[in-house]
Design a protein around this motif. Sequence first.
Motif, PDB file in Angstrom:
ATOM      1  N   LEU A  13       0.671  -0.424  -5.328  1.00  0.00           N
ATOM      2  CA  LEU A  13       1.662  -0.347  -6.391  1.00  0.00           C
ATOM      3  C   LEU A  13       1.554  -1.574  -7.292  1.00  0.00           C
ATOM      4  CD1 LEU A  13       3.906   1.713  -7.008  1.00  0.00           C
ATOM      5  CD2 LEU A  13       5.491   0.233  -5.816  1.00  0.00           C
ATOM      6  N   GLY A  14       1.501  -1.359  -8.593  1.00  0.00           N
ATOM      7  CA  GLY A  14       1.430  -2.465  -9.543  1.00  0.00           C
ATOM      8  C   GLY A  14       0.046  -3.048  -9.750  1.00  0.00           C
ATOM      9  N   SER A  15      -0.971  -2.417  -9.168  1.00  0.00           N
ATOM     10  CA  SER A  15      -2.336  -2.952  -9.271  1.00  0.00           C
ATOM     11  C   SER A  15      -2.983  -2.663 -10.622  1.00  0.00           C
ATOM     12  CB  SER A  15      -3.216  -2.368  -8.166  1.00  0.00           C
ATOM     13  OG  SER A  15      -3.421  -0.978  -8.383  1.00  0.00           O
ATOM     14  N   GLY A  16      -2.454  -1.687 -11.355  1.00  0.00           N
ATOM     15  CA  GLY A  16      -3.051  -1.307 -12.623  1.00  0.00           C
ATOM     16  C   GLY A  16      -4.227  -0.360 -12.485  1.00  0.00           C
ATOM     17  N   LYS A  17      -4.549   0.030 -11.254  1.00  0.00           N
ATOM     18  CA  LYS A  17      -5.689   0.926 -11.029  1.00  0.00           C
ATOM     19  C   LYS A  17      -5.303   2.396 -11.141  1.00  0.00           C
ATOM     20  CE  LYS A  17      -8.278  -2.300  -8.243  1.00  0.00           C
ATOM     21  NZ  LYS A  17      -9.473  -2.592  -8.972  1.00  0.00           N
ATOM     22  N   VAL A  18      -4.011   2.684 -11.110  1.00  0.00           N
ATOM     23  CA  VAL A  18      -3.553   4.060 -11.289  1.00  0.00           C
ATOM     24  C   VAL A  18      -2.878   4.174 -12.646  1.00  0.00           C
ATOM     25  CG1 VAL A  18      -3.237   4.476  -8.830  1.00  0.00           C
ATOM     26  CG2 VAL A  18      -1.306   3.724 -10.183  1.00  0.00           C
ATOM     27  N   ILE A  19      -2.757   5.403 -13.127  1.00  0.00           N
ATOM     28  CA  ILE A  19      -2.080   5.571 -14.405  1.00  0.00           C
ATOM     29  C   ILE A  19      -0.632   5.104 -14.275  1.00  0.00           C
ATOM     30  CG2 ILE A  19      -3.626   7.385 -15.242  1.00  0.00           C
ATOM     31  CD1 ILE A  19      -1.512   9.432 -14.510  1.00  0.00           C
ATOM     32  N   ALA A  20      -0.128   4.525 -15.341  1.00  0.00           N
ATOM     33  CA  ALA A  20       1.200   3.899 -15.316  1.00  0.00           C
ATOM     34  C   ALA A  20       2.308   4.871 -14.914  1.00  0.00           C
ATOM     35  CB  ALA A  20       1.507   3.286 -16.678  1.00  0.00           C
ATOM     36  N   GLY A  21       2.205   6.137 -15.308  1.00  0.00           N
ATOM     37  CA  GLY A  21       3.237   7.118 -14.988  1.00  0.00           C
ATOM     38  C   GLY A  21       3.408   7.341 -13.496  1.00  0.00           C
ATOM     39  N   ILE A  22       2.315   7.277 -12.739  1.00  0.00           N
ATOM     40  CA  ILE A  22       2.388   7.408 -11.279  1.00  0.00           C
ATOM     41  C   ILE A  22       3.086   6.181 -10.703  1.00  0.00           C
ATOM     42  CG2 ILE A  22       1.028   7.476  -9.141  1.00  0.00           C
ATOM     43  CD1 ILE A  22       0.909  10.098 -10.553  1.00  0.00           C
ATOM     44  N   ASP A  23       2.696   5.016 -11.161  1.00  0.00           N
ATOM     45  CA  ASP A  23       3.294   3.769 -10.700  1.00  0.00           C
ATOM     46  C   ASP A  23       4.812   3.772 -10.923  1.00  0.00           C
ATOM     47  OD1 ASP A  23       1.925   1.499  -9.491  1.00  0.00           O
ATOM     48  OD2 ASP A  23       2.829   0.287 -11.079  1.00  0.00           O
ATOM     49  N   VAL A  24       5.234   4.154 -12.124  1.00  0.00           N
ATOM     50  CA  VAL A  24       6.659   4.189 -12.475  1.00  0.00           C
ATOM     51  C   VAL A  24       7.408   5.196 -11.602  1.00  0.00           C
ATOM     52  CG1 VAL A  24       8.290   4.846 -14.302  1.00  0.00           C
ATOM     53  CG2 VAL A  24       6.331   3.396 -14.843  1.00  0.00           C
TER      54      VAL A  24
ATOM     55  N   MET B 189       0.852  -1.170   0.000  1.00  0.00           N
ATOM     56  CA  MET B 189       0.000   0.000   0.000  1.00  0.00           C
ATOM     57  C   MET B 189       0.899   1.235   0.000  1.00  0.00           C
ATOM     58  SD  MET B 189      -3.368   0.626   0.250  1.00  0.00           S
ATOM     59  CE  MET B 189      -4.021  -0.793   1.073  1.00  0.00           C
ATOM     60  N   VAL B 190       0.588   2.171  -0.867  1.00  0.00           N
ATOM     61  CA  VAL B 190       1.372   3.392  -1.013  1.00  0.00           C
ATOM     62  C   VAL B 190       0.474   4.588  -0.728  1.00  0.00           C
ATOM     63  CG1 VAL B 190       2.667   4.796  -2.655  1.00  0.00           C
ATOM     64  CG2 VAL B 190       2.828   2.318  -2.774  1.00  0.00           C
ATOM     65  N   GLN B 191       0.993   5.558   0.021  1.00  0.00           N
ATOM     66  CA  GLN B 191       0.284   6.813   0.246  1.00  0.00           C
ATOM     67  C   GLN B 191       1.110   7.939  -0.352  1.00  0.00           C
ATOM     68  OE1 GLN B 191      -0.413   7.388   4.439  1.00  0.00           O
ATOM     69  NE2 GLN B 191      -2.351   6.309   4.337  1.00  0.00           N
ATOM     70  N   VAL B 192       0.472   8.732  -1.200  1.00  0.00           N
ATOM     71  CA  VAL B 192       1.136   9.897  -1.779  1.00  0.00           C
ATOM     72  C   VAL B 192       0.245  11.114  -1.594  1.00  0.00           C
ATOM     73  CG1 VAL B 192       2.400   8.561  -3.514  1.00  0.00           C
ATOM     74  CG2 VAL B 192       0.198   9.538  -4.111  1.00  0.00           C
ATOM     75  N   LYS B 193       0.879  12.272  -1.598  1.00  0.00           N
ATOM     76  CA  LYS B 193       0.142  13.530  -1.623  1.00  0.00           C
ATOM     77  C   LYS B 193       0.532  14.244  -2.904  1.00  0.00           C
ATOM     78  CE  LYS B 193      -0.153  14.320   3.345  1.00  0.00           C
ATOM     79  NZ  LYS B 193       0.300  15.174   4.454  1.00  0.00           N
TER      80      LYS B 193
ATOM     81  N   GLN C  46      -9.417   4.982 -14.548  1.00  0.00           N
ATOM     82  CA  GLN C  46      -8.112   5.012 -13.892  1.00  0.00           C
ATOM     83  C   GLN C  46      -8.026   6.124 -12.858  1.00  0.00           C
ATOM     84  OE1 GLN C  46      -5.825   5.068 -17.628  1.00  0.00           O
ATOM     85  NE2 GLN C  46      -4.660   3.393 -16.712  1.00  0.00           N
ATOM     86  N   GLU C  47      -7.269   5.884 -11.825  1.00  0.00           N
ATOM     87  CA  GLU C  47      -7.028   6.849 -10.754  1.00  0.00           C
ATOM     88  C   GLU C  47      -5.666   7.503 -10.982  1.00  0.00           C
ATOM     89  OE1 GLU C  47      -9.021   7.607  -8.220  1.00  0.00           O
ATOM     90  OE2 GLU C  47     -10.562   6.128  -8.632  1.00  0.00           O
ATOM     91  N   PRO C  48      -5.335   8.588 -10.364  1.00  0.00           N
ATOM     92  CA  PRO C  48      -6.204   9.417  -9.547  1.00  0.00           C
ATOM     93  C   PRO C  48      -7.038  10.344 -10.410  1.00  0.00           C
ATOM     94  CG  PRO C  48      -4.002  10.330  -9.523  1.00  0.00           C
ATOM     95  CD  PRO C  48      -3.952   9.070 -10.351  1.00  0.00           C
ATOM     96  N   ILE C  49      -8.273  10.516 -10.011  1.00  0.00           N
ATOM     97  CA  ILE C  49      -9.159  11.456 -10.686  1.00  0.00           C
ATOM     98  C   ILE C  49      -9.843  12.317  -9.626  1.00  0.00           C
ATOM     99  CG2 ILE C  49      -9.576  10.208 -12.832  1.00  0.00           C
ATOM    100  CD1 ILE C  49     -12.063   9.031 -11.592  1.00  0.00           C
ATOM    101  N   PRO C  50     -10.155  13.550  -9.961  1.00  0.00           N
ATOM    102  CA  PRO C  50     -10.800  14.409  -8.984  1.00  0.00           C
ATOM    103  C   PRO C  50     -12.169  13.864  -8.592  1.00  0.00           C
ATOM    104  CG  PRO C  50     -10.042  15.671 -10.879  1.00  0.00           C
ATOM    105  CD  PRO C  50      -9.885  14.225 -11.216  1.00  0.00           C
TER     106      PRO C  50
ATOM    107  N   ASN D  50      -5.923  14.732   2.713  1.00  0.00           N
ATOM    108  CA  ASN D  50      -6.096  13.288   2.598  1.00  0.00           C
ATOM    109  C   ASN D  50      -5.141  12.759   1.540  1.00  0.00           C
ATOM    110  OD1 ASN D  50      -8.148  12.610   4.425  1.00  0.00           O
ATOM    111  ND2 ASN D  50      -9.713  13.361   3.028  1.00  0.00           N
ATOM    112  N   PRO D  51      -4.215  11.875   1.919  1.00  0.00           N
ATOM    113  CA  PRO D  51      -3.331  11.321   0.901  1.00  0.00           C
ATOM    114  C   PRO D  51      -4.094  10.401  -0.048  1.00  0.00           C
ATOM    115  CG  PRO D  51      -2.749  10.485   3.087  1.00  0.00           C
ATOM    116  CD  PRO D  51      -3.900  11.395   3.248  1.00  0.00           C
ATOM    117  N   PHE D  52      -3.577  10.258  -1.249  1.00  0.00           N
ATOM    118  CA  PHE D  52      -4.108   9.321  -2.225  1.00  0.00           C
ATOM    119  C   PHE D  52      -3.445   7.982  -1.930  1.00  0.00           C
ATOM    120  CE2 PHE D  52      -3.526   7.355  -6.491  1.00  0.00           C
ATOM    121  CZ  PHE D  52      -4.864   7.071  -6.729  1.00  0.00           C
ATOM    122  N   VAL D  53      -4.232   6.928  -1.789  1.00  0.00           N
ATOM    123  CA  VAL D  53      -3.722   5.616  -1.405  1.00  0.00           C
ATOM    124  C   VAL D  53      -3.990   4.634  -2.542  1.00  0.00           C
ATOM    125  CG1 VAL D  53      -3.915   3.744   0.279  1.00  0.00           C
ATOM    126  CG2 VAL D  53      -4.227   6.118   1.023  1.00  0.00           C
ATOM    127  N   PHE D  54      -2.969   3.846  -2.889  1.00  0.00           N
ATOM    128  CA  PHE D  54      -3.154   2.832  -3.927  1.00  0.00           C
ATOM    129  C   PHE D  54      -2.172   1.692  -3.717  1.00  0.00           C
ATOM    130  CE2 PHE D  54       0.051   5.674  -5.542  1.00  0.00           C
ATOM    131  CZ  PHE D  54       0.934   4.890  -6.273  1.00  0.00           C
TER     132      PHE D  54
END
Length: 124
Positions: free
Chosen positions: A41-52, A1-5, A78-82, A35-39
């Motif tokens: 890593l490698g799940s494919g639910k976020v855009i690939a550029g964020i994952d990389v 689990m990753v938390q980013v702001k 795909q996340e993150p979206i407003p 609130n941090p964005f939580v996802f």
Amino acid sequence: MVQVKFPQMGTRLAAKQGWRFDSTYDHKDDNGEPNPFVFVLGSGKVIAGIDVAVRSMKVGGIRRVIIPPSLGYQNTSQEPIPPNFFDRQRLFTTIFNPTRRANGEGSTLGTVIFDIELVSVRHP
């Protein structure tokens, strides 16, 4: 689990003169903290550029990432979206605009710029 702001410069769309469409600092918890964005890593639910980008970051690090369309939003699920529907609709209307793509703007329409702060990484 990753938390980013996504700090106050937030997330911007390059094609619309740097239109800022979201920031985690716009979404506060009960204590007034962003609130941090939580996802996952490698799940494919976020855009690939964020994952990389996050894979090579250290906790506490801040990075500006320019994400080309090939690593950006490929579809509207795909996340993150407003969370605000109007901004979400405006974002996807801009990125996936068929008329502008047909006019040769496709290479820039989906370019997004993220300022990312890696808050924490939790391994399962």
